[in-house]
Design a protein around this motif. Structure first.
Motif: not given
Length: 637
Positions: A313-333
């Motif tokens: 899940p690291g890459l999705s958490l990185l996106r979340l940390a950068r404020g890209n919630v939509r990208g994080a949500w899509s990649s982890l799903r």
């Protein structure tokens, strides 16, 4: 000629005595004269591995294979071919690996079933597992175990048993799988196996423990593996071991130590074991994400991806940390929608999935993930997973507007993480406990928990997390002060724990804590935070801090079996109540983690002309600190 023959025999004797550097030198000299038999070449290949000459062993094994084939020994040739298949797969050369598996299979097809067939089945079980065919993998592992037992090959029998345990855990049958892992590991500890098989059993057992978040057991087996390598002069294995060790250290919040180990593993493994190096780069990304170095984390995840390692899940958490919630949500799903992942892998995704779903406003899905995580935690029965499940449920309850329920769940998570030394996760729990208390109208408890979280994040170097909690606290007035900050830490406490019974270690830690608290009180120090085996203390002046540090080192030197490292730095910081945060605190923590055992390291800017700091000045590049920092070792003896 007689001298060369003597070198051959001496080399084989050195290998029996596990003096691998000597074995490599002597057998290498005999090999130059062309006097090694195929079995001798296998020993030379093993000596090359254990002395860190990774990759050199491939050519030697190929010659051993040719020798066995030419001398009419197809079973031994098949075993070597199977080993070459495994090593080429590790080097991310699947076509070459498949070729060697095919050669081994053709040789075995013409032979009555024996131990060589078992080694082929053992390797095939790993391939089946990696492609998600757990049923076939289990059948091949059982076949390997049975053939080893039937033909008196203890190494094959135990490795088949261990593989069967790992597969059962991957299928979610944790109880039975653990029993088999313990049995296999007991054989390794008892010295019943060859060095190669011993290391395989250790490494796979550690990996299986880590997969189900059983970090306590993973840490214990890692220390045993390290001790085995040290005792038997095996210099290669630490590269493999460091990946596991780094994750255990990350779990315990020792982020500087974890980063160093993961970075070394990346360097050691990339050339000869890129598949495993991918795991090392992924772990490095996770560590850097916690430290708050987002660009460096992305670079590590890219390296991991290039080497075929999943980055979730690291890459999705990185996106979340950068404020890209939509990208994080899509990649982890997408990661969770992959039906081929094992139960342990899915469990590692669920905690981050709850956090990201909440950020995306998907509360129903977050609750579903939290419930699933609770079910998995009940099956696995590991403290870390149970804590993560309680934390996830508490987070959901908090977002649903039930702070009282959230507080109870988060408190349970904090207690579980406290018991396992998970410093970073304790801080996560205390941050949400502060939010829950605030929403429940208890501002005093809210401030208490948030300040504790901020201090802990500061202590371990989780800069972005400390800043986030600091933002929550800024609604309260904070004053700027200048203090001398002291950080202490027991060196290699995890290794010590592996050599001392839990009960005795608890007593040692209690004496350590009492001794240091008394010294700090004598010199006017304020204990800001205490985590497991370390202290964060603030002093009004550098002289008192130095005298306290000297007294601490002298007391530890006289009364305890371990070594302590201490860092000292004077700087400005924001003080709210009894909590401190800011660049000065972070710098002091980094200085402390840079000190060696039995060393007091102080910044030169802090010493104020003290005669205690007359040693050689060193310049450090500290993580999260923009400018280089000059330090000097304080003479406490």
């Amino acid at each position: 000629m007689a001298q060369v023959l003597d070198q051959r025999l001496a080399g084989l004797e050195a290998a029996i005595g596990q003096d691998w550097p000597q074995a490599y030198d002597l057998l290498g000299q005999a090999d130059e004269q062309g006097l090694l038999e195929p079995a001798d070449l296998e020993v030379l290949a093993e000596a090359a591995i254990w002395t860190g000459r990774m990759g050199d062993h491939i050519g030697v094994l190929e010659r051993a294979f040719g020798g066995y084939a030419a001398s009419g020994e197809p079973a031994q040739a098949a075993v070597v071919a199977t080993r070459l298949a495994h090593d080429h797969q590790t080097m991310l050369q699947p076509a070459v690996a498949q070729g060697w598996m095919g050669r081994a299979k053709r040789l075995l097809d013409d032979l009555p079933e024996g131990a060589a067939h078992g080694y082929w089945a053992l390797e095939q079980s790993l391939r089946d597992l990696n492609t998600g065919d757990k049923d076939t993998a289990l059948a091949n592992a059982q076949r390997a175990e049975e053939l080893g037992r039937a033909h008196g090959d203890r190494n094959l029998e135990i490795r088949g048993l261990q593989r069967r345990g790992s597969i059962l855990i991957a299928r979610g049958e944790v109880g039975e799988g653990r029993v088999l892992l313990d049995e296999a590991s007991a054989a390794a500890v008892a010295g019943e196996l060859s060095p190669y098989s011993t290391i395989n059993v250790y490494c796979n057992t550690i990996g299986a423990c880590r997969d189900v978040a059983d970090y306590e057991r993973a840490g214990e087996w890692t220390e045993l593996a390290h001790e085995f390598c040290t005792t038997n002069t095996l210099t290669a294995f630490p590269g493999l071991c460091r990946v596991n060790y780094a994750e255990v250290m990350r779990f315990k919040g020792r982020l500087g130590e974890a980063e160093n180990e993961a970075d070394r593993a990346c360097i050691e493994l990339r050339a000869w074991a890129p598949r495993i190096a991918g795991a090392a780069f992924y772990e490095l990304g996770e560590i850097r994400l916690r430290i708050g170095e987002l660009e460096a984390a992305e670079e590590a995840f890219r390296e991991a991806d290039d080497l075929g390692q999943s980055t979730e899940p690291g890459l999705s958490l990185l996106r979340l940390a950068r404020g890209n919630v939509r990208g994080a949500w899509s990649s982890l799903r997408r990661a969770l929608a992959d039906d081929s992942v094992s139960v342990p892998v899915r469990a590692r995704l669920l905690g981050p999935a709850v956090e990201i779903a909440i950020a995306a406003g998907e509360l129903d899905q977050a609750e579903a993930y939290a419930d699933e995580l609770s079910e998995v935690a009940d099956r696995f029965e590991t403290s870390a997973l149970m804590a993560e499940a309680q934390f996830a449920r508490g987070h959901v309850a908090l977002e649903r507007g039930d702070p009282a329920q959230a507080f109870g769940l988060l408190r349970a998570a904090r207690r579980l993480w406290d018991a396992t030394g998970a410093t970073y996760d304790v801080a996560r729990a205390r941050e949400l406990l502060g939010r829950a208390a605030s929403e429940d109208g208890d501002d005093e408890t809210a401030e208490w928990e948030l300040r504790a979280a901020a201090a802990r994040f500061e202590r371990i170097g989780a800069v972005r997390d400390a800043e986030r909690v600091g933002d929550l606290l800024r609604r309260d007035p904070a004053k700027t002060v200048t203090k001398t900050f002291v950080f202490t830490d027991i060196v290699k406490s995890t290794e010590l724990l592996g050599t001392i019974e839990d009960r005795h270690w608890a007593n040692v830690l209690r004496r350590h804590d009492d001794t240091l608290r008394a010294i700090f009180a004598d010199y006017g120090g304020q204990v800001v935070d205490h985590t497991g085996d370390g202290f964060f203390v603030a002093f009004d002046d550098v002289g008192s801090a130095l005298q306290a540090a000297v007294a601490v080192q002298r007391a530890v030197d006289a009364e305890f079996v371990f070594d302590l490292r201490i860092g000292i730095h004077t700087d400005g910081a924001l003080q709210s109540g009894e909590s401190f945060r800011g660049r000065g605190v972070h710098t002091a923590a980094r200085v402390g983690s840079s000190a060696a055992g039995r060393e007091i390291l102080a910044t030169t800017a802090s010493l104020d002309g003290s005669s205690l700091g007359d040693g050689e000045v060193r310049t450090l590049e500290l993580k999260g600190v923009r400018d280089p920092v000059d330090v000097v070792a304080v003479d406490w003896r």
